[in-house]
Design a protein around this motif. Structure first.
Motif, PDB file in Angstrom:
ATOM      1  N   ARG A  71      -3.924   9.533  -4.274  1.00  0.00           N
ATOM      2  CA  ARG A  71      -5.344   9.176  -4.265  1.00  0.00           C
ATOM      3  C   ARG A  71      -5.541   7.686  -4.528  1.00  0.00           C
ATOM      4  O   ARG A  71      -6.344   7.014  -3.872  1.00  0.00           O
ATOM      5  CB  ARG A  71      -6.091   9.990  -5.322  1.00  0.00           C
ATOM      6  CG  ARG A  71      -7.612   9.766  -5.301  1.00  0.00           C
ATOM      7  CD  ARG A  71      -8.265  10.367  -6.519  1.00  0.00           C
ATOM      8  NE  ARG A  71      -7.925   9.647  -7.729  1.00  0.00           N
ATOM      9  CZ  ARG A  71      -8.480   8.505  -8.100  1.00  0.00           C
ATOM     10  NH1 ARG A  71      -9.402   7.928  -7.344  1.00  0.00           N
ATOM     11  NH2 ARG A  71      -8.120   7.903  -9.226  1.00  0.00           N
ATOM     12  N   LEU A  72      -4.797   7.167  -5.502  1.00  0.00           N
ATOM     13  CA  LEU A  72      -4.911   5.749  -5.815  1.00  0.00           C
ATOM     14  C   LEU A  72      -4.408   4.876  -4.669  1.00  0.00           C
ATOM     15  O   LEU A  72      -5.002   3.835  -4.355  1.00  0.00           O
ATOM     16  CB  LEU A  72      -4.134   5.429  -7.097  1.00  0.00           C
ATOM     17  CG  LEU A  72      -4.749   5.947  -8.401  1.00  0.00           C
ATOM     18  CD1 LEU A  72      -3.785   5.767  -9.557  1.00  0.00           C
ATOM     19  CD2 LEU A  72      -6.066   5.231  -8.681  1.00  0.00           C
ATOM     20  N   VAL A  73      -3.309   5.291  -4.040  1.00  0.00           N
ATOM     21  CA  VAL A  73      -2.792   4.543  -2.894  1.00  0.00           C
ATOM     22  C   VAL A  73      -3.825   4.520  -1.768  1.00  0.00           C
ATOM     23  O   VAL A  73      -4.076   3.475  -1.139  1.00  0.00           O
ATOM     24  CB  VAL A  73      -1.461   5.141  -2.414  1.00  0.00           C
ATOM     25  CG1 VAL A  73      -1.035   4.502  -1.089  1.00  0.00           C
ATOM     26  CG2 VAL A  73      -0.373   4.949  -3.462  1.00  0.00           C
ATOM     27  N   SER A  74      -4.441   5.677  -1.515  1.00  0.00           N
ATOM     28  CA  SER A  74      -5.475   5.752  -0.478  1.00  0.00           C
ATOM     29  C   SER A  74      -6.679   4.895  -0.840  1.00  0.00           C
ATOM     30  O   SER A  74      -7.259   4.212   0.023  1.00  0.00           O
ATOM     31  CB  SER A  74      -5.913   7.207  -0.291  1.00  0.00           C
ATOM     32  OG  SER A  74      -6.971   7.309   0.633  1.00  0.00           O
ATOM     33  N   GLU A  75      -7.054   4.901  -2.119  1.00  0.00           N
ATOM     34  CA  GLU A  75      -8.177   4.100  -2.576  1.00  0.00           C
ATOM     35  C   GLU A  75      -7.892   2.610  -2.406  1.00  0.00           C
ATOM     36  O   GLU A  75      -8.760   1.842  -1.972  1.00  0.00           O
ATOM     37  CB  GLU A  75      -8.472   4.414  -4.046  1.00  0.00           C
ATOM     38  CG  GLU A  75      -9.668   3.669  -4.622  1.00  0.00           C
ATOM     39  CD  GLU A  75      -9.937   4.074  -6.060  1.00  0.00           C
ATOM     40  OE1 GLU A  75      -9.592   3.297  -6.971  1.00  0.00           O
ATOM     41  OE2 GLU A  75     -10.484   5.180  -6.254  1.00  0.00           O
ATOM     42  N   LEU A  92      -2.219   2.703 -10.999  1.00  0.00           N
ATOM     43  CA  LEU A  92      -1.037   3.116 -10.250  1.00  0.00           C
ATOM     44  C   LEU A  92       0.234   2.683 -10.970  1.00  0.00           C
ATOM     45  O   LEU A  92       1.219   3.428 -11.025  1.00  0.00           O
ATOM     46  CB  LEU A  92      -1.098   2.512  -8.847  1.00  0.00           C
ATOM     47  CG  LEU A  92       0.010   2.939  -7.871  1.00  0.00           C
ATOM     48  CD1 LEU A  92      -0.024   4.442  -7.658  1.00  0.00           C
ATOM     49  CD2 LEU A  92      -0.151   2.212  -6.543  1.00  0.00           C
ATOM     50  N   LEU A  93       0.209   1.472 -11.525  1.00  0.00           N
ATOM     51  CA  LEU A  93       1.365   0.988 -12.272  1.00  0.00           C
ATOM     52  C   LEU A  93       1.607   1.849 -13.503  1.00  0.00           C
ATOM     53  O   LEU A  93       2.759   2.157 -13.851  1.00  0.00           O
ATOM     54  CB  LEU A  93       1.143  -0.471 -12.678  1.00  0.00           C
ATOM     55  CG  LEU A  93       2.301  -1.141 -13.431  1.00  0.00           C
ATOM     56  CD1 LEU A  93       3.552  -1.181 -12.550  1.00  0.00           C
ATOM     57  CD2 LEU A  93       1.904  -2.546 -13.864  1.00  0.00           C
ATOM     58  N   ASP A  94       0.528   2.266 -14.157  1.00  0.00           N
ATOM     59  CA  ASP A  94       0.677   3.140 -15.329  1.00  0.00           C
ATOM     60  C   ASP A  94       1.314   4.473 -14.959  1.00  0.00           C
ATOM     61  O   ASP A  94       2.112   5.030 -15.709  1.00  0.00           O
ATOM     62  CB  ASP A  94      -0.692   3.378 -15.972  1.00  0.00           C
ATOM     63  CG  ASP A  94      -1.207   2.153 -16.714  1.00  0.00           C
ATOM     64  OD1 ASP A  94      -0.374   1.295 -17.057  1.00  0.00           O
ATOM     65  OD2 ASP A  94      -2.430   2.054 -16.931  1.00  0.00           O
ATOM     66  N   ILE A  95       0.946   4.989 -13.793  1.00  0.00           N
ATOM     67  CA  ILE A  95       1.528   6.266 -13.347  1.00  0.00           C
ATOM     68  C   ILE A  95       3.017   6.107 -13.098  1.00  0.00           C
ATOM     69  O   ILE A  95       3.827   6.966 -13.478  1.00  0.00           O
ATOM     70  CB  ILE A  95       0.814   6.758 -12.073  1.00  0.00           C
ATOM     71  CG1 ILE A  95      -0.621   7.184 -12.408  1.00  0.00           C
ATOM     72  CG2 ILE A  95       1.571   7.913 -11.426  1.00  0.00           C
ATOM     73  CD1 ILE A  95      -1.427   7.588 -11.203  1.00  0.00           C
ATOM     74  N   ASP A  96       3.383   4.994 -12.465  1.00  0.00           N
ATOM     75  CA  ASP A  96       4.786   4.805 -12.088  1.00  0.00           C
ATOM     76  C   ASP A  96       5.683   4.422 -13.262  1.00  0.00           C
ATOM     77  O   ASP A  96       6.892   4.660 -13.227  1.00  0.00           O
ATOM     78  CB  ASP A  96       4.886   3.714 -11.009  1.00  0.00           C
ATOM     79  CG  ASP A  96       4.281   4.168  -9.691  1.00  0.00           C
ATOM     80  OD1 ASP A  96       4.141   5.394  -9.500  1.00  0.00           O
ATOM     81  OD2 ASP A  96       3.948   3.298  -8.866  1.00  0.00           O
ATOM     82  N   MET A 155       0.484  16.335 -19.102  1.00  0.00           N
ATOM     83  CA  MET A 155      -0.789  16.004 -18.480  1.00  0.00           C
ATOM     84  C   MET A 155      -0.723  14.713 -17.684  1.00  0.00           C
ATOM     85  O   MET A 155      -1.739  14.163 -17.282  1.00  0.00           O
ATOM     86  CB  MET A 155      -1.872  15.887 -19.572  1.00  0.00           C
ATOM     87  CG  MET A 155      -2.128  17.171 -20.327  1.00  0.00           C
ATOM     88  SD  MET A 155      -3.315  16.948 -21.665  1.00  0.00           S
ATOM     89  CE  MET A 155      -4.757  16.449 -20.754  1.00  0.00           C
ATOM     90  N   GLN A 156       0.475  14.183 -17.492  1.00  0.00           N
ATOM     91  CA  GLN A 156       0.596  12.934 -16.739  1.00  0.00           C
ATOM     92  C   GLN A 156       0.137  13.125 -15.301  1.00  0.00           C
ATOM     93  O   GLN A 156       0.192  14.211 -14.735  1.00  0.00           O
ATOM     94  CB  GLN A 156       2.039  12.437 -16.797  1.00  0.00           C
ATOM     95  CG  GLN A 156       2.447  11.921 -18.165  1.00  0.00           C
ATOM     96  CD  GLN A 156       3.852  11.359 -18.163  1.00  0.00           C
ATOM     97  OE1 GLN A 156       4.521  11.381 -17.143  1.00  0.00           O
ATOM     98  NE2 GLN A 156       4.300  10.888 -19.311  1.00  0.00           N
ATOM     99  N   SER A 157      -0.299  12.006 -14.736  1.00  0.00           N
ATOM    100  CA  SER A 157      -0.807  12.058 -13.363  1.00  0.00           C
ATOM    101  C   SER A 157       0.248  12.601 -12.416  1.00  0.00           C
ATOM    102  O   SER A 157       1.408  12.239 -12.487  1.00  0.00           O
ATOM    103  CB  SER A 157      -1.216  10.655 -12.916  1.00  0.00           C
ATOM    104  OG  SER A 157      -2.232  10.153 -13.740  1.00  0.00           O
ATOM    105  N   THR A 158      -0.174  13.441 -11.551  1.00  0.00           N
ATOM    106  CA  THR A 158       0.713  14.054 -10.574  1.00  0.00           C
ATOM    107  C   THR A 158       0.813  13.181  -9.331  1.00  0.00           C
ATOM    108  O   THR A 158       0.141  12.151  -9.204  1.00  0.00           O
ATOM    109  CB  THR A 158       0.179  15.443 -10.191  1.00  0.00           C
ATOM    110  OG1 THR A 158      -1.113  15.280  -9.601  1.00  0.00           O
ATOM    111  CG2 THR A 158       0.064  16.356 -11.416  1.00  0.00           C
TER     112      THR A 158
END
Length: 330
Positions: free
Chosen positions: A71-75, A263-267, A62-65
């Protein structure tokens, strides 16, 4: 509060003020949760409730795709653009308050990496700045013209009033002589009546002219007050707008920080391997007296603006093989 507003905005009297909480700052949930983000704060909210709003524990599947990352980068890019425009707007409002001839933009605007956007934002604010200066100049000129017109009207009315006073004086003197002649039988009573009627008409005109002068003087005072208040009103409105814009910037900076954390959590999210088990650790980042991170459990109460961090702590299971243990080491 009223006294503070009076001093800050330069008001004559302290306004009546009251404070009402319309909404609380949101609670932010970050870390190993399925749906990190900002959630509406409710009185009595606990860590477990906020964790549930965040979708519960994040599992590998279920991790962010990549779409969530985009989306976060655009935000973040949108927030950065909005911050640039808000800072340019504050520079323009500050110039209006100070009454200077040109806007001085901060280095955050002039040195922005997106040169095209920075130049566009500065051009837009300079256009608004010049348009408002022209509008104030037009209003000031119109009020100045009205003052000149009213002064001329008062001058004309006063001159006519002086003439009426002279005519009344002359007719009153003549009436006195005719009255004496009538008493001696040397003049008719009709002549006396005619003079009395003329004097009455002149006194009515005198009253009308006096009223007209007073009205013109009142209009002149109003025009002079509006001319004096025109610039002060613009400065007050600009000062209030600066406060509103600064509040928006503070909110955007908080949102930017949260998006960067997400974003850091995703990466850098942890990945659990075979022979390992996970447990959740909660901590709260609170800004009450400067940023402070405190440990928490599921029953800990949250405050508005808190950032709840959920971290999956990976530990080897009791029956893990030697190879699994070695793999689990950092």
């Amino acid at each position: 509060m009223g006294t503070a507003l009076k001093q800050h905005l330069g008001l004559v009297n302290a306004p009546e003020t009251s404070i009402e909480i319309l909404s609380y700052p949101p609670v932010y949930v970050v870390g190993d949760v399925s749906a990190p983000g900002a959630f509406e704060f409710r009185q009595g909210m606990t860590v477990l409730q906020a964790f549930a709003l965040g979708g519960g524990e994040r599992h590998e599947e279920m991790q962010s795709t990549s779409s969530e990352r985009l989306r976060l980068v655009s935000e973040l890019r949108t927030i950065d653009d909005s911050l640039l425009r808000s800072r340019a707007r504050i520079a323009r409002l500050a110039a209006e308050v100070e009454g200077v001839e040109a806007i001085t933009f901060s280095a955050e605007v002039t040195g922005h990496p997106n040169t095209a956007l920075a130049q566009s934002a500065m051009r837009d604010e300079e256009t608004i700045f010049l348009a408002r200066k022209r509008e104030v100049a037009r209003q000031t000129e119109a009020l100045d013209d009205l003052v000149v017109l009213l002064n001329k009207e008062i001058e004309t009315l006063s001159a006519r009033l002086t003439d009426v006073d002279k005519i009344i004086a002359t007719n009153s003197e003549e009436l006195s002589g005719v009255q004496s002649l009538v008493e001696k039988g040397l003049a008719t009573a009709s002549r006396r009546s005619e003079l009395e009627r003329q004097i009455a008409d002149l006194r009515f005109e005198q009253l009308t002219q006096t009223t007209a002068v007073l009205r013109a003087q009142q209009a002149l005072s109003q025009a002079q007050r509006e001319a004096a208040q025109l610039e002060d009103s613009g400065h007050t409105q600009a000062a209030v707008a600066i406060q509103d814009e600064q509040t928006k910037i503070d909110q955007m900076l908080l949102q930017q920080s949260t998006s960067q954390r997400l974003l850091l959590d995703i990466d850098t999210g942890p990945v659990m391997t075979a022979g390992q088990s996970s447990g959740l650790h909660y901590s709260i980042v609170r800004q009450s007296q400067g940023p402070a991170e405190i440990s928490a459990d599921e029953t800990t109460a949250l405050f508005p603006g808190d950032v709840l961090k959920v971290v999956t702590q990976v530990t080897p299971t009791a029956d893990a093989s030697v190879g699994d243990l070695a793999q689990a080491k950092p």
